[in-house]
Write a protein that holds these residues in place. Sequence first.
Motif, short mmCIF file in Angstrom:
data_model
loop_
_atom_site.label_atom_id
_atom_site.label_comp_id
_atom_site.label_asym_id
_atom_site.label_seq_id
_atom_site.Cartn_x
_atom_site.Cartn_y
_atom_site.Cartn_z
N PHE A 1 -9.91 -0.63 11.75
CA PHE A 1 -9.58 -1.08 13.12
C PHE A 1 -10.46 -0.36 14.14
CE2 PHE A 1 -5.85 -2.11 10.71
CZ PHE A 1 -5.23 -3.18 11.35
N ASP A 2 -10.98 -1.12 15.12
CA ASP A 2 -11.69 -0.47 16.24
C ASP A 2 -10.68 0.13 17.20
OD1 ASP A 2 -14.23 -1.12 15.34
OD2 ASP A 2 -14.05 -3.16 16.13
N ASP A 3 -9.51 -0.55 17.30
CA ASP A 3 -8.48 -0.13 18.24
C ASP A 3 -7.40 0.64 17.46
OD1 ASP A 3 -6.27 0.08 19.83
OD2 ASP A 3 -6.37 -1.96 20.62
N GLN A 4 -7.34 1.96 17.66
CA GLN A 4 -6.43 2.79 16.86
C GLN A 4 -4.96 2.59 17.22
OE1 GLN A 4 -7.05 4.70 13.94
NE2 GLN A 4 -8.71 3.23 14.18
N GLU A 5 -4.69 2.12 18.44
CA GLU A 5 -3.29 1.81 18.78
C GLU A 5 -2.81 0.60 17.98
OE1 GLU A 5 -2.20 1.40 22.92
OE2 GLU A 5 -3.17 3.32 23.34
N LYS A 6 -3.72 -0.35 17.86
CA LYS A 6 -3.42 -1.54 17.06
C LYS A 6 -3.21 -1.15 15.58
CE LYS A 6 -5.77 -5.97 16.44
NZ LYS A 6 -7.01 -6.68 16.79
N ALA A 7 -4.03 -0.22 15.13
CA ALA A 7 -3.91 0.26 13.74
C ALA A 7 -2.55 0.92 13.52
CB ALA A 7 -5.03 1.25 13.44
N GLU A 8 -2.14 1.72 14.49
CA GLU A 8 -0.87 2.45 14.39
C GLU A 8 0.29 1.46 14.30
OE1 GLU A 8 -1.18 6.01 14.36
OE2 GLU A 8 0.76 5.57 13.42
N GLU A 9 0.26 0.45 15.14
CA GLU A 9 1.34 -0.56 15.15
C GLU A 9 1.34 -1.34 13.84
OE1 GLU A 9 3.04 -4.33 15.35
OE2 GLU A 9 0.89 -4.22 15.76
N PHE A 10 0.14 -1.67 13.37
CA PHE A 10 -0.01 -2.41 12.10
C PHE A 10 0.58 -1.60 10.94
CE2 PHE A 10 -2.30 -3.28 8.19
CZ PHE A 10 -2.33 -4.66 8.13
N MET A 11 0.21 -0.32 10.88
CA MET A 11 0.67 0.52 9.78
C MET A 11 2.18 0.79 9.85
SD MET A 11 -1.70 0.81 7.70
CE MET A 11 -1.08 2.04 6.57
N GLN A 12 2.70 0.79 11.08
CA GLN A 12 4.15 0.95 11.24
C GLN A 12 4.87 -0.21 10.57
OE1 GLN A 12 5.39 3.83 12.85
NE2 GLN A 12 7.15 3.08 11.68
N THR A 13 4.34 -1.41 10.73
CA THR A 13 4.94 -2.60 10.08
C THR A 13 4.94 -2.43 8.56
OG1 THR A 13 4.00 -3.92 11.85
CG2 THR A 13 4.79 -5.13 9.93
N ILE A 14 3.82 -1.93 8.04
CA ILE A 14 3.73 -1.72 6.59
C ILE A 14 4.76 -0.67 6.16
CG2 ILE A 14 2.20 -0.98 4.70
CD1 ILE A 14 1.20 -3.56 5.98
N ALA A 15 4.84 0.42 6.94
CA ALA A 15 5.75 1.51 6.59
C ALA A 15 7.21 1.03 6.62
CB ALA A 15 5.56 2.68 7.55
N ASP A 16 7.53 0.13 7.55
CA ASP A 16 8.90 -0.37 7.67
C ASP A 16 9.27 -1.30 6.51
OD1 ASP A 16 9.21 1.08 9.93
OD2 ASP A 16 8.82 -0.58 11.32
N ASP A 17 8.26 -1.77 5.80
CA ASP A 17 8.50 -2.70 4.69
C ASP A 17 8.21 -2.01 3.35
OD1 ASP A 17 9.10 -5.10 3.45
OD2 ASP A 17 7.03 -5.83 3.58
N LEU A 18 8.51 -0.73 3.32
CA LEU A 18 8.15 0.08 2.14
C LEU A 18 8.74 -0.47 0.84
CD1 LEU A 18 6.47 2.67 1.69
CD2 LEU A 18 8.64 3.88 1.53
N ASN A 19 9.94 -1.03 0.92
CA ASN A 19 10.59 -1.50 -0.30
C ASN A 19 9.77 -2.56 -1.04
OD1 ASN A 19 12.71 0.16 -0.36
ND2 ASN A 19 14.09 -1.20 0.81
N SER A 20 8.97 -3.32 -0.28
CA SER A 20 8.17 -4.36 -0.94
C SER A 20 6.96 -3.74 -1.66
CB SER A 20 7.69 -5.39 0.08
OG SER A 20 6.67 -4.85 0.88
N ILE A 21 6.70 -2.47 -1.40
CA ILE A 21 5.51 -1.81 -1.97
C ILE A 21 5.87 -0.93 -3.17
CG2 ILE A 21 3.69 -0.13 -1.46
CD1 ILE A 21 4.05 -0.94 1.50
N LEU A 22 7.10 -0.41 -3.13
CA LEU A 22 7.50 0.54 -4.19
C LEU A 22 7.71 -0.16 -5.52
CD1 LEU A 22 10.04 2.73 -2.16
CD2 LEU A 22 7.63 3.20 -2.69
N PRO A 23 7.47 0.49 -6.65
CA PRO A 23 6.94 1.84 -6.77
C PRO A 23 5.45 1.89 -6.43
CG PRO A 23 7.13 0.87 -8.94
CD PRO A 23 7.69 -0.13 -7.97
N LEU A 24 5.06 3.01 -5.86
CA LEU A 24 3.68 3.23 -5.46
C LEU A 24 2.98 3.95 -6.62
CD1 LEU A 24 2.22 2.50 -2.92
CD2 LEU A 24 2.90 4.69 -1.94
#
Length: 259
Positions: free
Chosen positions: A224-247
């Motif tokens: 991402f060029d825009d780090q605020e956008k990156a932060e918001e994007f990654m927050q969405t991923i973090a909030d959906d952790l159950n779909s990623i586990l097990p890591l």
Amino acid sequence: MESHWALPEGNPWSTPFAQALLHHLDLFPGARVLDVAAGGGIPAFYIADQVGPQGYVLAVDIHHNQVLRARGMQGTRMPWLQFEVGDMRQLPPNLPKFDRITGNIAFMFFRPDRPAALKSLVQFLKPGGQIVLTWPTKGTFDSLWRRVEREMQSRNLTVELGRFQEYLDERPSTDDARAWLCELGMKNIETAEWPLEIETGPGKEFLGHPLLRSGFLDDVYECFDDQEKAEEFMQTIADDLNSILPLTAQRGVLSGWKP
Ligand SMILES: C[S@@+](CC[C@H](N)C(=O)[O-])C[C@H]1O[C@@H](n2cnc3c(N)ncnc32)[C@H](O)[C@@H]1O
């Protein structure tokens, strides 16, 4: 003989990779070993203990502070183990030859030209010597990367997705590594992948996870060029952790012998 330098228990990353490496490494007392990307000395301390005072271990790391840290831990013990600053991609040509070359969680740092770096390293191996390297292979954290891709696609983040796919494509698989070693005329090449589950929790625990953040998540942020956008994007991923586990990481091992 009981080892005085067991691999540190409770280390969730270096120790399990080192266990995979040692499983493939054929060590003997008196061996001369070059350990690259040595960091804080996993598994250099263990290897030095195994080769004993008749052997020699040169442990090389590119970062001066890592070398100082390792020397601090060593003190005056095992004087046949030497920590030095050096770039494993271009070691001094007058370096003597070794019976074994090891590199734990090392292969990803062979960038940008991995085959050339491998070739340069293998020249320091004696005939009949063995090289064993480990690294997190292409399949590492696949569930996370698929989730990141889906999110980028659903948000039409074309530029970021292009960069992300480049980053994924660049990561070496065990097949890549085998082919490169094969081209160098090495024999009895073995590759393996050992799964390793990484524990994490949602939100900040995931985004600030010391292992995930510096080695892996930062690569997504960099798309991402825009780090605020990156932060918001990654927050969405973090909030959906159950779909990623097990890591699950894949501890890749590459072993080969010089004819
Ligand atoms: C993930 S750490 C692994 C350290 C240690 N082998 C372990 O298992 O804990 C990778 C190490 O590689 C070192 N490194 C990165 N690029 C390097 C290079 N070109 N030459 C030598 N060391 C390098 C880093 O400084 C870091 O200490």
